[in-house]
Motif scaffolding. Sequence first.
Motif, PDB file in Angstrom:
ATOM      1  N   ASN A 112       0.820  -1.321   0.151  1.00 37.08           N
ATOM      2  CA  ASN A 112       0.023   0.153   0.216  1.00 37.08           C
ATOM      3  C   ASN A 112       0.950   1.325   0.065  1.00 37.08           C
ATOM      4  O   ASN A 112       1.669   1.401   0.787  1.00 37.08           O
ATOM      5  CB  ASN A 112      -0.943   0.095   1.231  1.00 37.08           C
ATOM      6  CG  ASN A 112      -1.997  -1.087   1.365  1.00 37.08           C
ATOM      7  OD1 ASN A 112      -2.812  -1.281   0.446  1.00 37.08           O
ATOM      8  ND2 ASN A 112      -1.454  -2.046   2.145  1.00 37.08           N
ATOM      9  N   VAL A 114       1.048   5.404   0.336  1.00 35.52           N
ATOM     10  CA  VAL A 114       0.543   6.484   1.130  1.00 35.52           C
ATOM     11  C   VAL A 114       1.404   7.433   0.849  1.00 35.52           C
ATOM     12  O   VAL A 114       2.687   7.361   1.543  1.00 35.52           O
ATOM     13  CB  VAL A 114      -0.194   6.243   2.239  1.00 35.52           C
ATOM     14  CG1 VAL A 114       0.818   5.762   3.363  1.00 35.52           C
ATOM     15  CG2 VAL A 114      -0.945   7.251   2.827  1.00 35.52           C
ATOM     16  N   MET A 129      -3.209   6.155  -1.707  1.00 40.54           N
ATOM     17  CA  MET A 129      -3.798   7.224  -1.323  1.00 40.54           C
ATOM     18  C   MET A 129      -2.828   8.146  -0.694  1.00 40.54           C
ATOM     19  O   MET A 129      -1.596   8.086  -0.786  1.00 40.54           O
ATOM     20  CB  MET A 129      -4.615   6.473  -0.206  1.00 40.54           C
ATOM     21  CG  MET A 129      -3.684   5.904   0.945  1.00 40.54           C
ATOM     22  SD  MET A 129      -4.566   4.848   2.238  1.00 40.54           S
ATOM     23  CE  MET A 129      -4.644   3.222   1.439  1.00 40.54           C
ATOM     24  N   PHE A 135      -3.721  11.870   8.810  1.00 38.39           N
ATOM     25  CA  PHE A 135      -4.254  10.677   8.051  1.00 38.39           C
ATOM     26  C   PHE A 135      -3.376   9.615   7.769  1.00 38.39           C
ATOM     27  O   PHE A 135      -3.722   8.457   7.887  1.00 38.39           O
ATOM     28  CB  PHE A 135      -4.696  11.402   6.564  1.00 38.39           C
ATOM     29  CG  PHE A 135      -5.024  10.238   5.420  1.00 38.39           C
ATOM     30  CD1 PHE A 135      -6.361   9.791   5.603  1.00 38.39           C
ATOM     31  CD2 PHE A 135      -4.114   9.708   4.640  1.00 38.39           C
ATOM     32  CE1 PHE A 135      -6.888   8.946   4.698  1.00 38.39           C
ATOM     33  CE2 PHE A 135      -4.643   8.930   3.742  1.00 38.39           C
ATOM     34  CZ  PHE A 135      -5.905   8.456   3.733  1.00 38.39           C
ATOM     35  N   ILE A 136      -2.066   9.908   7.484  1.00 41.38           N
ATOM     36  CA  ILE A 136      -1.187   8.805   7.257  1.00 41.38           C
ATOM     37  C   ILE A 136      -0.867   7.989   8.461  1.00 41.38           C
ATOM     38  O   ILE A 136      -1.078   6.966   8.407  1.00 41.38           O
ATOM     39  CB  ILE A 136       0.329   9.181   6.958  1.00 41.38           C
ATOM     40  CG1 ILE A 136       0.264   9.908   5.466  1.00 41.38           C
ATOM     41  CG2 ILE A 136       1.215   8.170   6.902  1.00 41.38           C
ATOM     42  CD1 ILE A 136       1.455  10.631   5.011  1.00 41.38           C
ATOM     43  N   LYS A 138      -2.904   7.701  11.218  1.00 40.40           N
ATOM     44  CA  LYS A 138      -4.393   7.078  11.478  1.00 40.40           C
ATOM     45  C   LYS A 138      -4.461   5.867  10.702  1.00 40.40           C
ATOM     46  O   LYS A 138      -4.890   4.641  10.888  1.00 40.40           O
ATOM     47  CB  LYS A 138      -5.442   7.842  11.503  1.00 40.40           C
ATOM     48  CG  LYS A 138      -6.866   7.381  11.920  1.00 40.40           C
ATOM     49  CD  LYS A 138      -7.974   8.487  11.838  1.00 40.40           C
ATOM     50  CE  LYS A 138      -9.276   7.927  12.593  1.00 40.40           C
ATOM     51  NZ  LYS A 138      -9.708   6.955  11.721  1.00 40.40           N
ATOM     52  N   THR A 139      -3.889   6.040   9.447  1.00 37.68           N
ATOM     53  CA  THR A 139      -4.298   4.862   8.379  1.00 37.68           C
ATOM     54  C   THR A 139      -3.539   3.722   8.671  1.00 37.68           C
ATOM     55  O   THR A 139      -4.080   2.470   8.552  1.00 37.68           O
ATOM     56  CB  THR A 139      -4.123   5.467   6.843  1.00 37.68           C
ATOM     57  OG1 THR A 139      -4.917   6.264   6.574  1.00 37.68           O
ATOM     58  CG2 THR A 139      -4.244   4.433   6.068  1.00 37.68           C
ATOM     59  N   ILE A 140      -2.492   3.807   8.926  1.00 37.64           N
ATOM     60  CA  ILE A 140      -1.309   2.850   9.106  1.00 37.64           C
ATOM     61  C   ILE A 140      -1.598   2.293  10.519  1.00 37.64           C
ATOM     62  O   ILE A 140      -1.467   1.039  10.527  1.00 37.64           O
ATOM     63  CB  ILE A 140       0.251   3.327   8.990  1.00 37.64           C
ATOM     64  CG1 ILE A 140       0.356   3.710   7.586  1.00 37.64           C
ATOM     65  CG2 ILE A 140       0.920   2.243   9.461  1.00 37.64           C
ATOM     66  CD1 ILE A 140       1.647   4.061   7.215  1.00 37.64           C
ATOM     67  N   GLU A 142      -4.475   1.892  11.870  1.00 37.08           N
ATOM     68  CA  GLU A 142      -5.665   1.054  12.128  1.00 37.08           C
ATOM     69  C   GLU A 142      -5.575  -0.178  10.843  1.00 37.08           C
ATOM     70  O   GLU A 142      -6.687  -0.885  11.021  1.00 37.08           O
ATOM     71  CB  GLU A 142      -6.605   2.062  12.100  1.00 37.08           C
ATOM     72  CG  GLU A 142      -6.770   3.134  12.846  1.00 37.08           C
ATOM     73  CD  GLU A 142      -8.280   4.101  12.604  1.00 37.08           C
ATOM     74  OE1 GLU A 142      -8.749   3.778  11.825  1.00 37.08           O
ATOM     75  OE2 GLU A 142      -8.558   4.706  13.600  1.00 37.08           O
ATOM     76  N   ALA A 143      -4.526  -0.162  10.128  1.00 40.11           N
ATOM     77  CA  ALA A 143      -4.297  -1.015   9.139  1.00 40.11           C
ATOM     78  C   ALA A 143      -4.390  -2.603   9.937  1.00 40.11           C
ATOM     79  O   ALA A 143      -3.718  -2.816  11.029  1.00 40.11           O
ATOM     80  CB  ALA A 143      -3.102  -0.911   8.236  1.00 40.11           C
ATOM     81  N   SER A 147      -0.086  -6.236   6.974  1.00 37.38           N
ATOM     82  CA  SER A 147      -0.241  -5.308   5.832  1.00 37.38           C
ATOM     83  C   SER A 147       1.228  -4.585   5.634  1.00 37.38           C
ATOM     84  O   SER A 147       2.211  -4.668   6.521  1.00 37.38           O
ATOM     85  CB  SER A 147      -1.205  -4.318   5.981  1.00 37.38           C
ATOM     86  OG  SER A 147      -1.011  -3.455   7.345  1.00 37.38           O
ATOM     87  N   TRP A 149       3.367  -1.104   4.061  1.00 41.68           N
ATOM     88  CA  TRP A 149       3.169   0.043   3.809  1.00 41.68           C
ATOM     89  C   TRP A 149       4.570   0.892   3.364  1.00 41.68           C
ATOM     90  O   TRP A 149       5.560   0.833   3.891  1.00 41.68           O
ATOM     91  CB  TRP A 149       2.812   0.854   4.967  1.00 41.68           C
ATOM     92  CG  TRP A 149       1.231   0.306   5.439  1.00 41.68           C
ATOM     93  CD1 TRP A 149       0.809  -0.550   6.139  1.00 41.68           C
ATOM     94  CD2 TRP A 149       0.025   0.866   4.722  1.00 41.68           C
ATOM     95  NE1 TRP A 149      -0.173  -0.748   6.251  1.00 41.68           N
ATOM     96  CE2 TRP A 149      -1.110   0.139   5.378  1.00 41.68           C
ATOM     97  CE3 TRP A 149      -0.320   1.926   4.012  1.00 41.68           C
ATOM     98  CZ2 TRP A 149      -2.370   0.501   5.163  1.00 41.68           C
ATOM     99  CZ3 TRP A 149      -1.719   2.356   3.747  1.00 41.68           C
ATOM    100  CH2 TRP A 149      -2.793   1.493   4.384  1.00 41.68           C
TER     101      TRP A 149
END
Length: 228
Positions: A112, A114, A129, A135-136, A138-140, A142-143, A147, A149
């Motif tokens: 992914n 980002v 994304m 944002f970065i 929080k996204t990672i 909560e992944a 996963s 990145w």
Amino acid sequence: MNSIAGIKALCGRNNGAVCTSSNAPAVLKWAFERAQRVLFLPDQHLGRNTALKLGIPLDEMVVWNPFKRLGGNTPEQLRHAKMVLWQGHCSVHTRFTPGQVQSARDRYPDINVVVHPECPMETLEVADMNGSTEFIRKTINEAPAGSQWAVGTEISLVNRLALQNPDKTIFCLDPVSCPCSTMYRIHPAYLLWVLEGLAAGEVNNQITVPEQMRQEANVALERMLALR
């Protein structure tokens, strides 16, 4: 937001506001409710990418080179433009390229990608994304576990995310990325020095600006805060 007081004051006395990468869309919408044209500074990439998200086409944007007459544009180009982008950039985020994205995909087919919106438009176009620092983060965080990145932003944040998420593969898109020298001016050791000085009744490294500049900069800041 990450700009000198003089830039904030310029915005304050010219009906403008400051913004962060998180609230840039909201601030830009606010600006277009009040004017048909916006000067976005100092980061052209954040301005361009935010404007594109709001549906403003590239042919309604121009770059302003401060060393050229009319910023290097014709009067007609300026009349047609909705976005005037100051020819500035973040030295860290401009290092991230489409080639680095492709290299990450070659190494990790399920990666992914980002990136931060201060990266060039071409890099955002090939990433999965993009978003602000928050944002970065929080996204990672909560992944799902396992996963992978590849992240296009300042290396210190990437390293922290990797430490906080040992169950995920997290690395910086740029294999030779350097820390942001400007951000490193705010360092835990320096903060401790200031706090210890205050505890001892001393003010270390006090920064002052002219009163008019302070007032005008505060106007721009308050306009941003009022958009919450």
